[in-house]
Enzyme design. Structure first.
Site, PDB file in Angstrom:
ATOM      1  N   ASP A 102     -26.684 -10.883  26.631  1.00 32.75           N
ATOM      2  CA  ASP A 102     -27.529 -11.933  27.186  1.00 32.75           C
ATOM      3  C   ASP A 102     -27.540 -11.801  28.709  1.00 32.75           C
ATOM      4  O   ASP A 102     -26.646 -11.207  29.305  1.00 32.75           O
ATOM      5  CB  ASP A 102     -27.066 -13.323  26.753  1.00 32.75           C
ATOM      6  N   GLU A 123     -28.925 -19.365  26.900  1.00 29.75           N
ATOM      7  CA  GLU A 123     -28.462 -20.721  27.166  1.00 29.75           C
ATOM      8  C   GLU A 123     -29.451 -21.785  26.667  1.00 29.75           C
ATOM      9  O   GLU A 123     -29.056 -22.910  26.386  1.00 29.75           O
ATOM     10  CB  GLU A 123     -28.217 -20.917  28.672  1.00 29.75           C
TER      11      GLU A 123
END
Length: 438
Positions: A98, A167
């Protein structure tokens, strides 16, 4: 049956023996790549970007892949980058990292501390890699550099993705919708890391089955009859109804679910009224729900709807003005590690870091969108691995003082960068070579 079992055991022994020959090569390669990955990590940490704004980070990840000879697709389903490295016949292993950071003001004092940046509205905000995505990216890069250098040790395809917006739990879903598993080789296995400050560097945490909880968001609009605060008898106060709902919601987990059926119901936001002498017409509440099974979350949502309606009816609200319960369709599903793949990862990791450094962790109620990759029609086995990130020296010092390491999302998160990255490269390189050994 006995012959089949014996045959399987013999194959496992032979595979372990063949893999063991690669251990020292893997360790040496990881040592070689750690310096480069560490400098990359410092650069990424100093230049964080928020979810859906990973423009420069995405370019850097794409550049790293191109230098290694990957077929690269930029801006895939947003800012995500997809790479494919073909190395003969064999399985396809997917590695995910990520890229996004958090709106957190850093307080670490590092000489490579993060800087302020502009958000989507153009306002300057403090941003920090407070969830370890800088380490994830640099470990991912170091692992890929190792695997390309050691390509004679394995055969098959690498499918890799530097994913946007973890997120916000949007990146994985957008990559899947854009055709990750239709436009590229379908992975036989998918692997990812997440740092864990509660574990020491040199350790990993792992378990088959539930790892991260599913996440749903619920909004409740509570209606009332507003009026003057001096005449409550002429009103139906939605703040009182909302307060009753908040209290009664606490009984869902404690009284409606079994003791071994984990779930969380948290009211994180409640807003109503404008002045102390005015009873409002409505109150809005926002809840986060955490769960591991579809059956559990259905029970929880049904209970929320029942409790909300009952509280309003008790206060005298008519049926057409009962609370509106809205379940946001966007969700983060649970991360459910494949048991067989997890067992293989443990076996390969033992050869690299020793069985004593593999910790059986418990399921956590935080969310992670990596689980979406395992819930597509392709039924890809997934495994998310906790990567220890606190130095043993700091851990001992904190324990002696009765303290714990700064948690994820903390402005004082202080990982042991070099050793975390080194262990991450070693273990992930070993996983891929073990799964794709010639």
């Amino acid at each position: 049956m006995k012959l089949k079992l014996l045959s399987s055991l013999l194959v496992m022994v032979v595979q372990t023996g063949v893999f063991a020959q690669s251990v020292e090569i893997i360790k040496a390669e990881a040592e070689k790549q750690t310096g480069y990955a560490l400098e990359l990590c410092k650069h990424l940490h100093a230049n964080p970007e928020l979810s859906f704004q990973e423009f420069e980070t995405s370019k850097r990840m794409a550049s790293e892949l191109e230098q290694l000879g990957f077929e690269v697709t930029r801006n895939f389903g947003g800012n995500s980058v997809v790479g494919v490295f073909r190395n003969g016949d064999g399985p396809t292993v997917m590695l995910r990292t990520d890229m996004d950071a958090l709106p957190v003001e850093e307080k670490t004092g590092f000489d490579f501390a993060s800087i302020k940046t502009a958000d989507l509205n153009g306002d300057e905000v403090a941003v920090m890699h407070a969830c370890g995505h800088d380490i994830h990216m640099s470990t991912w890069t170091g692992t890929l550099r190792s695997l390309v250098d050691l390509k004679d040790e394995w055969s098959g395809n690498l499918l890799v993705i530097a994913q946007q917006a973890e997120e916000y739990s949007g990146g994985a879903g957008q990559a899947i919708e854009a055709g990750l598993f239709t436009k590229f080789p379908v992975p036989d296995y998918a692997l990812a890391y997440h740092i864990n400050p509660e574990l020491e560097t040199g350790q990993i945490g792992l378990r088959g089955g539930p790892v991260f909880a599913g996440v749903k968001t619920v909004e409740i609009t509570v209606y009332g009859v507003g009026g003057h605060g001096a005449y409550p008898q002429k009103c139906i106060d939605p703040i009182v109804i909302a307060s009753r709902i908040v209290t009664d919601l606490q009984t869902i987990v404690s009284r409606e679910l079994g003791p071994t059926e984990p779930a969380v119901v948290t009211v994180g936001s409640i807003h109503g009224g404008t002045r102390p002498n005015i009873i409002p017409d409505e109150v809005k509440m926002e809840l986060t729900l955490r769960y591991f099974s579809d059956e559990t979350i259905k029970k929880v949502i049904a209970a929320i709807e029942r409790i909300s309606a009952a509280a309003a009816k008790t206060a005298g609200m008519p049926d057409d003005k009962l609370p509106k319960v809205f379940v946001d369709p966007a969700e983060t599903p649970p991360v459910l590690n494949d048991n067989e793949l997890s067992a293989n990862v443990i076996g390969y990791a033992k050869e690299i870091i020793g069985a004593e450094n593999i910790i059986e962790t418990q399921p956590e109620m935080v969310g992670e969108d990596f689980g979406k990759y395992g819930l597509t029609p392709e039924d890809v086995p997934i495994c998310l691995i906790w990567l220890g990130s606190t130095s043993p020296e700091l851990m001992d010092k904190l324990k002696a003082e009765g303290l714990r390491p700064s948690p994820l999302h903390s402005p004082t998160l202080t990982p042991d960068y070099e050793n975390t990255i080194k262990t991450g490269i070693e273990v992930m390189t070993a996983n891929v070579i073990g799964l794709m050994k010639k």
